[in-house]
Write an enzyme that holds these catalytic residues in place. Sequence first.
Site, short mmCIF file in Angstrom:
data_model
loop_
_atom_site.label_atom_id
_atom_site.label_comp_id
_atom_site.label_asym_id
_atom_site.label_seq_id
_atom_site.Cartn_x
_atom_site.Cartn_y
_atom_site.Cartn_z
N GLY A 1 1.25 5.18 2.99
CA GLY A 1 2.34 4.43 2.38
C GLY A 1 3.50 5.31 1.92
N ILE B 1 -1.61 -2.20 9.74
CA ILE B 1 -2.11 -0.84 9.94
C ILE B 1 -3.55 -0.73 9.44
CG2 ILE B 1 -1.82 1.57 9.19
CD1 ILE B 1 1.22 1.07 9.18
N SER B 2 -3.90 -1.50 8.39
CA SER B 2 -5.22 -1.39 7.74
C SER B 2 -6.35 -1.60 8.75
CB SER B 2 -5.35 -2.44 6.64
OG SER B 2 -4.24 -2.40 5.80
N ASP C 1 -2.15 5.66 18.69
CA ASP C 1 -2.90 5.97 19.92
C ASP C 1 -1.94 6.42 21.02
OD1 ASP C 1 -5.33 5.12 18.70
OD2 ASP C 1 -4.72 3.05 19.03
N HIS D 1 -8.14 -0.74 18.73
CA HIS D 1 -7.91 0.49 17.98
C HIS D 1 -9.20 0.98 17.30
CE1 HIS D 1 -5.92 3.62 15.74
NE2 HIS D 1 -6.42 3.13 14.62
N ARG E 1 -14.62 2.95 11.87
CA ARG E 1 -13.59 2.09 11.26
C ARG E 1 -14.21 0.78 10.77
NH1 ARG E 1 -11.20 4.73 15.44
NH2 ARG E 1 -9.14 5.70 15.19
N GLY F 1 0.85 -1.19 0.00
CA GLY F 1 0.00 0.00 0.00
C GLY F 1 0.88 1.24 0.00
N ALA F 2 2.09 1.07 -0.60
CA ALA F 2 3.16 2.07 -0.48
C ALA F 2 2.88 3.37 -1.24
CB ALA F 2 4.48 1.48 -0.97
N1 LIG Z 1 -3.74 1.62 12.52
C1 LIG Z 1 -3.90 2.92 12.55
O1 LIG Z 1 -3.64 3.57 13.56
C2 LIG Z 1 -4.35 3.65 11.32
C3 LIG Z 1 -4.84 2.96 10.25
N2 LIG Z 1 -5.24 3.61 9.12
C4 LIG Z 1 -5.76 2.81 8.01
O2 LIG Z 1 -4.75 2.64 7.02
C5 LIG Z 1 -5.37 2.33 5.77
C6 LIG Z 1 -4.74 3.15 4.64
O3 LIG Z 1 -5.01 4.51 4.82
P1 LIG Z 1 -4.49 5.60 3.74
O4 LIG Z 1 -3.07 5.35 3.40
O5 LIG Z 1 -4.90 6.92 4.24
O6 LIG Z 1 -5.39 5.20 2.47
P2 LIG Z 1 -5.09 5.52 0.91
O7 LIG Z 1 -6.35 5.23 0.17
O8 LIG Z 1 -4.47 6.86 0.77
O9 LIG Z 1 -3.98 4.45 0.52
C7 LIG Z 1 -4.25 3.08 0.51
C8 LIG Z 1 -3.38 2.45 -0.53
O10 LIG Z 1 -3.65 1.04 -0.50
C9 LIG Z 1 -3.57 0.60 -1.85
N3 LIG Z 1 -4.23 -0.68 -2.02
C10 LIG Z 1 -5.54 -0.96 -2.16
N4 LIG Z 1 -5.72 -2.28 -2.34
C11 LIG Z 1 -4.49 -2.84 -2.29
C12 LIG Z 1 -4.01 -4.16 -2.42
N5 LIG Z 1 -4.83 -5.20 -2.63
N6 LIG Z 1 -2.67 -4.37 -2.33
C13 LIG Z 1 -1.83 -3.33 -2.11
N7 LIG Z 1 -2.23 -2.06 -2.01
C14 LIG Z 1 -3.55 -1.82 -2.10
C15 LIG Z 1 -4.20 1.73 -2.67
O11 LIG Z 1 -3.84 1.63 -4.04
C16 LIG Z 1 -3.64 2.95 -1.96
O12 LIG Z 1 -2.44 3.38 -2.56
C17 LIG Z 1 -6.86 2.59 5.98
O13 LIG Z 1 -7.52 1.36 6.18
C18 LIG Z 1 -6.90 3.42 7.25
O14 LIG Z 1 -8.13 3.32 7.93
C19 LIG Z 1 -5.14 4.97 9.02
C20 LIG Z 1 -4.62 5.71 10.07
C21 LIG Z 1 -4.24 5.11 11.31
O1 LIG Z 2 -9.51 7.14 12.32
C1 LIG Z 2 -9.23 6.51 11.29
O2 LIG Z 2 -10.05 6.07 10.49
C2 LIG Z 2 -7.78 6.21 11.04
C3 LIG Z 2 -7.19 5.72 12.28
O3 LIG Z 2 -7.28 4.56 12.62
C4 LIG Z 2 -6.62 6.71 13.21
O4 LIG Z 2 -6.34 7.85 12.81
O5 LIG Z 2 -6.43 6.35 14.37
#
Ligand SMILES: NC(=O)C1=CN([C@@H]2O[C@H](COP(=O)(O)OP(=O)(O)OC[C@H]3O[C@@H](n4cnc5c(N)ncnc54)[C@H](O)[C@@H]3O)[C@@H](O)[C@H]2O)C=CC1
Ligand SMILES: O=C([O-])CC(=O)C(=O)O
Length: 341
Positions: free
Chosen positions: A42, A145-146, A178, A205, A115, A36-37
Amino acid sequence: MLRSTIQASLRQGRAQVNGRSFSSGSAPHRKVAVLGAAGGIGQPLSLLMKLNPLVSQLSLYDIAGTPGVAADVSHINTRSEVTGYVGEDQLGKALEGCDIVIIPAGVPRKPGMTRDDLFNINAGIVKGLCTAIAKYCPNALVNMISNPVNSTVPIASEVFKKAGTYDEKRLFGVTTLDVVRAKTFYAGKANVNVSEVNVPVVGGHAGITILPLFSQATPTANLSDEVLTALTKRTQDGGTEVVEAKAGKGSATLSMAYAGALFADACLKGLNGVPDVVECSFVQSSITELPFFASKVRLGKNGVEEVLGLGALSDYEKQGLEALLPELKSSIEKGIKFANQ
Ligand SMILES: NC(=O)C1=CN([C@@H]2O[C@H](COP(=O)(O)OP(=O)(O)OC[C@H]3O[C@@H](n4cnc5c(N)ncnc54)[C@H](O)[C@@H]3O)[C@@H](O)[C@H]2O)C=CC1
Ligand SMILES: O=C([O-])CC(=O)C(=O)O
């Protein structure tokens, strides 16, 4: 921590491992993949991993856009060699030989969503990526992370179990953001130097499953119950605060990239034998009745070395713990059920 490691590497091209200093060339070989880079998280996460001298090979994978991101990041004059991989045909090559796989692949929230509303899309993405991890790098540490992390980690565990590769020591839900938020918000209210603050955050989370333990925060401060309640709610709603401020353009990306890079750096240090590396993470756990739970974890050469207990909780935190268990249980069960369909 990451900041000092990066500064040291930029100044001297050297890495600290287990108290010894290596020139970047002689630190252990470590391949790290970001899946997801090309996304919002990414890209800056790839940048931060490129700055980490503990990484020797950086593998950037996405379904689109990675050649550009990889070309860009590869020009930075730090240790790791960068390769971009695009599309499912190249996923195996991206993963082969990985020590750590970081997964920020999937859709982010928009205002008004929880989420869990991301489950329908992200569960399938995570299942597919974990199936490939089981095949191409079954021994890698996986940093999930997803979202929803409370379900995607159980999905990953079931995929690995089915493939016969599951090792509970190697699967982590990344909850570092967090902790990063709890530290920042606490420092503001306690009027202490943020770089000295420590606050464990346990549970899961999402919303009320995020339980910061401000009663254990250091340096200590005499904060009123009202302030502690407000700090707890702000930490629990930190993600939503960013989602609303971005007004439809996604969720936290920059702070998440920082948090993800900190956690991956801790995993690398653990793998390299640095002692006493402790971070909070959502892992397989027996400290509550639930099969997965976030708490402090000691990291070592095989991943999780020890899941640490919760310590003493205030009455307010005890209530928070009781309240979060049913929601976290159902998110875990949802993930397990999906993976076994
Ligand atoms: N654990 C945590 O604390 C946090 C988790 N997240 C989560 O991280 C995830 C990504 O967020 P963003 O980067 O903002 O989203 P984004 O939409 O900007 O980027 C996601 C990327 O994943 C790629 N992708 C989609 N399907 C894929 C696959 N099968 N294989 C590889 N890459 C694929 C897309 O092409 C895109 O480049 C979301 O689910 C979000 O909720 C976000 C913030 C905090
Ligand atoms: O809130 C969201 O959807 C993304 C996330 O997990 C965070 O920022 O902690």
